[in-house]
Design a protein around this motif. Structure first.
Motif, PDB file in Angstrom:
ATOM      1  N   GLN A  61      29.332  36.537  54.185  1.00 28.94           N
ATOM      2  CA  GLN A  61      28.989  36.312  55.594  1.00 28.94           C
ATOM      3  C   GLN A  61      29.736  35.107  56.160  1.00 28.94           C
ATOM      4  N   ALA A  62      29.789  34.031  55.385  1.00 29.68           N
ATOM      5  CA  ALA A  62      30.467  32.815  55.850  1.00 29.68           C
ATOM      6  C   ALA A  62      31.946  33.101  56.125  1.00 29.68           C
ATOM      7  N   CYS A  63      32.609  33.779  55.207  1.00 32.27           N
ATOM      8  CA  CYS A  63      34.053  34.042  55.369  1.00 32.27           C
ATOM      9  C   CYS A  63      34.308  35.005  56.529  1.00 32.27           C
ATOM     10  N   TYR A  64      33.433  36.008  56.653  1.00 33.62           N
ATOM     11  CA  TYR A  64      33.560  36.964  57.766  1.00 33.62           C
ATOM     12  C   TYR A  64      33.416  36.235  59.093  1.00 33.62           C
ATOM     13  N   GLU A  65      32.404  35.405  59.187  1.00 34.88           N
ATOM     14  CA  GLU A  65      32.140  34.721  60.456  1.00 34.88           C
ATOM     15  C   GLU A  65      33.189  33.652  60.769  1.00 34.88           C
ATOM     16  N   LEU A  66      33.809  33.137  59.723  1.00 36.60           N
ATOM     17  CA  LEU A  66      34.859  32.127  59.939  1.00 36.60           C
ATOM     18  C   LEU A  66      36.211  32.763  60.279  1.00 36.60           C
ATOM     19  N   ASP A  67      36.281  34.084  60.283  1.00 36.32           N
ATOM     20  CA  ASP A  67      37.549  34.804  60.503  1.00 36.32           C
ATOM     21  C   ASP A  67      38.594  34.350  59.479  1.00 36.32           C
ATOM     22  N   LEU A  68      38.152  34.174  58.274  1.00 39.83           N
ATOM     23  CA  LEU A  68      39.049  33.671  57.241  1.00 39.83           C
ATOM     24  C   LEU A  68      39.906  34.807  56.690  1.00 39.83           C
ATOM     25  N   GLU A  69      41.186  34.589  56.605  1.00 36.19           N
ATOM     26  CA  GLU A  69      42.056  35.603  56.008  1.00 36.19           C
ATOM     27  C   GLU A  69      41.792  35.585  54.499  1.00 36.19           C
ATOM     28  N   PRO A  70      41.358  36.711  53.946  1.00 37.28           N
ATOM     29  CA  PRO A  70      40.936  36.697  52.531  1.00 37.28           C
ATOM     30  C   PRO A  70      42.024  36.198  51.593  1.00 37.28           C
ATOM     31  N   HIS A  71      43.286  36.459  51.889  1.00 35.22           N
ATOM     32  CA  HIS A  71      44.334  36.052  50.939  1.00 35.22           C
ATOM     33  C   HIS A  71      44.644  34.562  51.019  1.00 35.22           C
ATOM     34  N   ARG A  72      44.062  33.872  51.977  1.00 38.49           N
ATOM     35  CA  ARG A  72      44.260  32.425  52.039  1.00 38.49           C
ATOM     36  C   ARG A  72      43.268  31.675  51.161  1.00 38.49           C
ATOM     37  N   LEU A  73      42.413  32.428  50.491  1.00 41.43           N
ATOM     38  CA  LEU A  73      41.418  31.811  49.624  1.00 41.43           C
ATOM     39  C   LEU A  73      41.621  32.301  48.190  1.00 41.43           C
ATOM     40  N   ALA A  74      41.511  31.399  47.239  1.00 40.55           N
ATOM     41  CA  ALA A  74      41.527  31.798  45.832  1.00 40.55           C
ATOM     42  C   ALA A  74      40.178  31.444  45.241  1.00 40.55           C
ATOM     43  N   LYS A  75      39.613  32.368  44.494  1.00 34.66           N
ATOM     44  CA  LYS A  75      38.267  32.171  43.916  1.00 34.66           C
ATOM     45  C   LYS A  75      38.413  32.041  42.410  1.00 34.66           C
ATOM     46  N   LEU A  76      37.791  31.025  41.870  1.00 38.80           N
ATOM     47  CA  LEU A  76      37.921  30.775  40.431  1.00 38.80           C
ATOM     48  C   LEU A  76      36.547  30.564  39.821  1.00 38.80           C
ATOM     49  N   SER A  77      36.422  30.928  38.558  1.00 43.53           N
ATOM     50  CA  SER A  77      35.137  30.739  37.899  1.00 43.53           C
ATOM     51  C   SER A  77      35.339  30.523  36.415  1.00 43.53           C
ATOM     52  N   GLY A  78      34.243  30.232  35.743  1.00 42.50           N
ATOM     53  CA  GLY A  78      34.276  30.032  34.291  1.00 42.50           C
ATOM     54  C   GLY A  78      33.747  31.264  33.590  1.00 42.50           C
ATOM     55  N   ILE A  79      32.691  31.083  32.800  1.00 40.75           N
ATOM     56  CA  ILE A  79      32.079  32.213  32.098  1.00 40.75           C
ATOM     57  C   ILE A  79      30.567  32.132  32.282  1.00 40.75           C
ATOM     58  N   GLY A  80      29.950  33.274  32.449  1.00 40.91           N
ATOM     59  CA  GLY A  80      28.502  33.351  32.619  1.00 40.91           C
ATOM     60  C   GLY A  80      28.173  34.310  33.745  1.00 40.91           C
ATOM     61  N   CYS A  81      26.858  34.492  34.019  1.00 37.98           N
ATOM     62  CA  CYS A  81      26.459  35.408  35.095  1.00 37.98           C
ATOM     63  C   CYS A  81      27.081  34.984  36.427  1.00 37.98           C
ATOM     64  N   SER A  82      26.948  33.687  36.752  1.00 35.51           N
ATOM     65  CA  SER A  82      27.478  33.191  38.027  1.00 35.51           C
ATOM     66  C   SER A  82      28.987  33.395  38.091  1.00 35.51           C
ATOM     67  N   SER A  83      29.644  33.179  36.959  1.00 34.59           N
ATOM     68  CA  SER A  83      31.100  33.265  36.945  1.00 34.59           C
ATOM     69  C   SER A  83      31.602  34.698  37.070  1.00 34.59           C
ATOM     70  N   LYS A  84      30.690  35.667  36.875  1.00 28.62           N
ATOM     71  CA  LYS A  84      31.085  37.061  37.097  1.00 28.62           C
ATOM     72  C   LYS A  84      31.169  37.386  38.587  1.00 28.62           C
ATOM     73  N   THR A  85      30.424  36.625  39.406  1.00 25.78           N
ATOM     74  CA  THR A  85      30.258  37.020  40.813  1.00 25.78           C
ATOM     75  C   THR A  85      31.539  37.080  41.644  1.00 25.78           C
ATOM     76  N   PRO A  86      32.584  36.282  41.349  1.00 17.57           N
ATOM     77  CA  PRO A  86      33.774  36.390  42.203  1.00 17.57           C
ATOM     78  C   PRO A  86      34.370  37.811  42.267  1.00 17.57           C
ATOM     79  N   THR A  87      34.036  38.656  41.294  1.00 15.64           N
ATOM     80  CA  THR A  87      34.507  40.051  41.398  1.00 15.64           C
ATOM     81  C   THR A  87      33.745  40.785  42.498  1.00 15.64           C
ATOM     82  N   TYR A  88      32.550  40.262  42.860  1.00 11.75           N
ATOM     83  CA  TYR A  88      31.697  41.000  43.780  1.00 11.75           C
ATOM     84  C   TYR A  88      31.856  40.571  45.235  1.00 11.75           C
ATOM     85  N   PHE A  89      32.745  39.633  45.490  1.00  7.10           N
ATOM     86  CA  PHE A  89      33.049  39.279  46.890  1.00  7.10           C
ATOM     87  C   PHE A  89      34.555  39.041  47.039  1.00  7.10           C
ATOM     88  N   LEU A  90      35.019  39.113  48.257  1.00  5.17           N
ATOM     89  CA  LEU A  90      36.423  38.851  48.604  1.00  5.17           C
ATOM     90  C   LEU A  90      37.410  39.598  47.690  1.00  5.17           C
TER      91      LEU A  90
END
Lengths: 611, 351
Positions: free
Chosen positions: B48-77
């Motif tokens: 919602q934040a990225c949509y409302e900010l009119d953010l170009e998705p390719h201008r953002l890189a999402k990074l994570s480690g390991i764990g349940c939370s770290s799986k989530t970047p696959t589920y957005f953007l």
């Protein structure tokens, strides 16, 4: 008493000093004087894991014949400036050798040897008379003994003066007093001692256009020329001076003239895990990045190195090897990280290793490593060691071809994606095992992919399907085969006479090996040699082993790690591979190699029956 | 199991942002987390934040480690590059990525196991270097993927699903972030999207180390009585210090607020944060006072949320390193390689 040694341009001189006493610059000066007289020389620092107070030595091998390896055996001229190590230093002198010492405080006859010529110079007394400042007394003493040696060894005084001026260039007010101190030592020796002694320096013309530099500095300059912009590192001997040299080269070459802003980023990380993590992040994002470390650091980086291998992210790792295991001997040299680097990380992994022989190749391979990392999308190790990394070594001048361009490998651009080229991050479109990649931020809605350490399909989508995993792992092997054709090829040198005996060596063993082959040939033992310059091995390596009945594998570790690699990667019969192992922390010597091989080779001349 | 793509079917009437993207364009693949997981709410808030900010998705890189939370970047953007790295090591990978290209926005997603235990060192050092990033910890006080072990943020005295007591002192990520010099520090709750979305927007506009500790209950292993990270517990003890509105540019405030209860803060990118004070004596710009206030609330058993600290014009790692304006990964041979003539001079000085 043996006759005092009589040698021109062929002897070993060693200075025993106290760490932190300012002797390093005087010793470096002494080494440079020899080179300026056109005589090849190989200096080596022998130092403890300490900043101040412990003994340190500086050994210079003077060799008009051009042998730059450690000679081994005793020294011909000793300058024992450290009372703590006097006995040990005295014992290390060859029969007929010389000692030049500070005679201010008289020493009992028991401290000397009958077979060694002792030449006393009252250095402390002269300094105390000439200077009042304690620091000056200490520093000028160093230059003073250089002056005394200049007289004793018949060095060209103009060269000495010129080099002092060069050494203090930019700190001009130090030039005159240093030249004066040098003359004080020289004049005293000329007046009071039988100058010159049997060991002499005579102008020659054997240095040519060669340069003198440290491998770490050369590798760092290679990184500059290789286009590296990100360096993340954690201090560890003997690799710290590589990152520090990168910093100073960048200050010289990479600061924007108009804005004073830097075209590089250097971060001293909190540990080696973080430094390799930053390198992987930066490389993933399209910058050329490297870290420099040593064995313990490589151990800490294992998990990340596996990620870079499996997710196919470029990385350059300079491993300046030191004696292990554990903390081992941090200030002593070895070639002992071959296996831990070649197969770094859990699971099935294999990595590309480069083995530079001297600073020239540290520069060349340092730059090349970045092309290879981008081309192969995998970690590349440049395997230096303390002997090449932290000692000044005479080597061919560094060269650069201005038409050369960075090879960024297989990159898909926004234009490629718009033109409809199919993109699958792990799709082997060319059959060489190397897929295309995109940098983050390339295109608004094409070419994005998810990088992960978990298994994935050709389109980078998570999968635990066996066939997809196997296909990916098999492709990585195909890529490793491609690497064999891209890395520096081994160099074969054949003996003057046909022989069925071969020897394989690599890295810093080079100068000692050349000399050993020369010695052995003189004894009628002939060997063909192959100098390995990279892992994975080129097919020439198997061919070389096949063409010889016995192959000596010369290396500086206990377990014959290179031999293990040859056996496991080339399937060579272990019975054929004979280890020549030197691992006491000192650099390998021609004496050791030639004696070991002569004994093992059993000196059977080619095609002559054994009676 | 393999990835689950989302069906491509789109409702033709879905609203679009200024870039012509619908909210669906900011989604990723189908979440494989448990139904009701707080982490999915955080992913939704990021979308919602990225949509409302009119953010170009390719201008953002999402990074994570390991764990349940770290799986989530696959589920957005799904149109952004992502990197699921090594357990506890996302901060170093993100730092390297940021060094390579200062022009992208970096979103690091981590969990309490990933950042407070195995990765505590990397968390601390990325924050203290002032890396320009949004660092979100999806904090549930428990190891989910390995089935319910306590994490280092679990409160002393809290109970596991099976009744075991946690006796170890908890690590307070917000307190650490404040002490280590983060320039945008917030705490929120996955169940309070109204608070979380503007906090994420503000963090995305922040040009320094932005840290959001988001309490995100684990429905499978940490949502029982005796847990201090359950939905019920957090709802009962949540005390917001302020409410936040995010505006892309400064504009007139029309609503009527009592004196001192409202503040507008302009960040370096020109965006404006409208802060409405809920705790009258809370000063969002006073790092030391914030630390004291939070410790007090913590001792009272309350969870202070909202924007807890803000330095609107911070210096980031690139400023410290004095790097050029152009991203380092854009520099060419001509920018980087000194050439043969320079090398000749170098040689000459070594003879």
């Amino acid at each position: 008493m043996p006759k005092p040694l009589e040698r021109v341009n062929d002897f070993v001189i060693k200075f025993a000093n106290v760490n932190g006493s300012g002797s390093a610059s005087a010793n470096t000066l002494f080494g440079k004087i020899i080179l300026r007289m056109g005589i090849p020389a190989a200096p080596r620092n022998i130092f403890p894991s300490n900043i101040q107070g412990l003994p340190t030595w500086y050994e210079i091998r003077v060799s008009e014949a051009g042998w730059l390896g450690s000679r081994g055996g005793g020294v011909d001229l000793m300058v024992p400036m450290n009372p703590q190590t006097w006995d040990q230093d005295m014992a290390s002198v060859e029969p007929g050798g010389y000692v030049v010492y500070d005679s201010t405080k008289p020493l009992p006859p028991s401290k000397f040897r009958d077979d060694v010529t002792a030449l006393g110079v009252p250095l402390t007394q002269m300094c105390n008379e000439a200077y009042t400042d304690p620091r000056q007394r200490q520093l000028f003493k160093n230059v003073m003994y250089v002056g005394a040696l200049a007289a004793l060894l018949d060095m060209e005084v103009e060269v000495v003066e010129k080099l002092i001026a060069e050494q203090f260039w930019g700190k001009d007010k130090l030039i005159k007093p240093n030249i004066a101190a040098m003359h004080m030592g020289r004049d005293w020796a000329l007046k009071n001692l039988p100058c010159p002694i049997g060991l002499r320096l005579k102008r020659a013309d054997k240095v040519g256009d060669r340069i003198m530099m440290e491998g770490n500095s050369a590798a760092a300059l290679g990184a500059v020329y290789g286009g590296a912009t990100v360096c993340a590192w954690y201090p560890i001997t003997p690799s710290s001076s590589l990152a520090e040299a990168f910093t100073s080269h960048c200050k010289r070459f990479r600061v924007d003239q108009t804005t004073s802003r830097r075209k590089y980023a250097i971060v001293q990380a909190e540990d080696e895990l973080s430094s390799i993590g930053m390198v992987i992040g930066a490389s993933w994002n399209g910058a050329r990045a490297f870290t420099s470390t040593s064995g313990p650091g490589v151990s800490l980086m294992q998990e990340f190195i596996g990620l870079a291998y499996f997710a196919e992210i470029p990385a350059v790792i300079f491993d300046v090897q030191r004696a292990g295991p554990s903390t081992g001997m941090p200030t002593r040299t070895q070639q002992c990280d071959l296996l831990s680097a070649a197969y770094a990380s859990h699971g099935d992994t294999k990595h590309v290793l480069l083995f530079p022989e001297d600073p020239k190749e540290c520069f060349d391979f340092g730059a090349l490593a970045f092309d290879l990392a981008d081309r192969l999308q995998t970690p590349i190790f440049v395997m230096l060691d303390l002997d090449i990394g932290m000692n000044e070594r005479l080597c061919a001048p560094l060269k650069w071809d201005d038409t050369r361009r960075m090879d960024r490998g297989k990159i898909m651009t926004a234009a490629d994606l718009d033109s409809g080229k199919p993109f699958g991050r792990y799709l082997d479109v060319d059959g060489d095992g190397i897929p295309f990649r995109t940098y983050p931020g390339t295109h608004p809605n094409k070419g994005a992919f998810f990088t992960r350490g978990t298994s994935k399909d050709q389109y980078a989508r998570y999968t635990e399907e066996g066939p997809a995993y196997v296909e990916n792992m098999t492709r990585l092997l195909r890529k490793f085969d491609t690497a064999k054709t891209l890395v520096p090829q081994p160099i074969r040198k054949d003996s003057a006479q046909p022989t069925r005996i071969g020897a394989i060596y690599f890295g810093s063993t080079s100068p000692a090996m050349d000399e050993a082959m020369h010695k052995l040939a003189g004894q009628g033992v002939h060997l063909n040699t192959l100098r390995l310059r990279a892992f994975p091995f080129h097919q020439d390596v198997s061919a070389f082993c096949a063409a010889h009945d016995r192959v000596f594998v010369v290396e500086q570790n206990r377990d014959g790690q290179m031999r293990t690699l040859l056996m496991s990667e080339c399937g060579i019969d272990p019975a054929k591979l004979v280890s020549v192992l030197h691992y006491d922390g000192t650099p390998i010597t021609a004496k050791f190699i030639s004696e070991t091989i002569a004994k093992e080779a059993n000196v059977v001349p080619f095609r002559k029956a054994v009676s | 199991m393999s990835y689950l793509p989302k069906p491509k079917f789109r409702h033709p009437g879905l609203p679009k942002n200024k870039l012509g993207y619908t909210r669906r364009d900011y989604e990723g693949t189908v979440s494989t987390l448990c139904a009701g997981c707080g982490h999915d709410s955080i992913s939704a808030a990021i979308i919602q934040a990225c949509y409302e900010l009119d953010l170009e998705p390719h201008r953002l890189a999402k990074l994570s480690g390991i764990g349940c939370s770290s799986k989530t970047p696959t589920y957005f953007l799904g149109q952004s590059h992502g990197f699921n790295s090594v357990h506890g090591r996302m901060p170093s990978v993100l730092t390297g990525a940021n060094l390579a290209n200062r022009d992208l926005i970096y979103l690091g997603v981590s969990g309490d196991g990933d950042s407070a235990s195995i990765g505590l060192g990397q968390f601390a050092h990325a924050i203290r270097r002032g890396v320009d990033m949004v660092y979100v910890v999806e904090n549930n006080g428990v190891y989910g993927l390995t089935k319910g072990q306590f994490s280092a943020t679990a409160d002393a005295g809290s109970k596991s699903k099976w009744g075991a007591d946690n006796n170890d002192s908890p690590i307070d990520m917000v307190a650490l972030a404040l002490q280590l010099g983060a320039t945008y520090v917030a705490r929120s709750f996955s169940g309070d999207k109204q608070q979380l979305v503007p906090l994420i927007k503000g963090a995305l506009g922040h040009r320094g180390a932005a840290f959001i500790d988001c309490i995100s209950p684990c429905v499978a292993f940490n949502n029982h009585p005796g847990s201090t990270k359950s939905f019920d517990y957090v709802r009962e003890h949540n005390e917001a210090v302020n409410a936040l509105d995010y505006m892309p540019v400064r504009s007139e405030i029309t609503a009527d607020y009592p004196e001192g209860a409202h503040e507008q803060v302009t960040q370096h990118d020109g965006s404006v944060l409208n802060l409405y004070k809920l705790a009258a004596d809370y000063d969002v710009h006073d790092r030391i006072a914030a630390m004291t206030y939070l410790q007090k609330k913590n001792a009272e058993g309350e969870i202070a949320t909202g924007l807890l600290y803000l330095d609107p014009s911070p210096k980031d790692l690139h400023a410290h390193l004095q790097t050029v304006e152009a991203p380092l990964n854009h520099l060419t041979d001509a920018d980087l390689i000194p050439g043969a003539a320079a090398l000749e001079k170098f040689n000459a000085a070594r003879r």
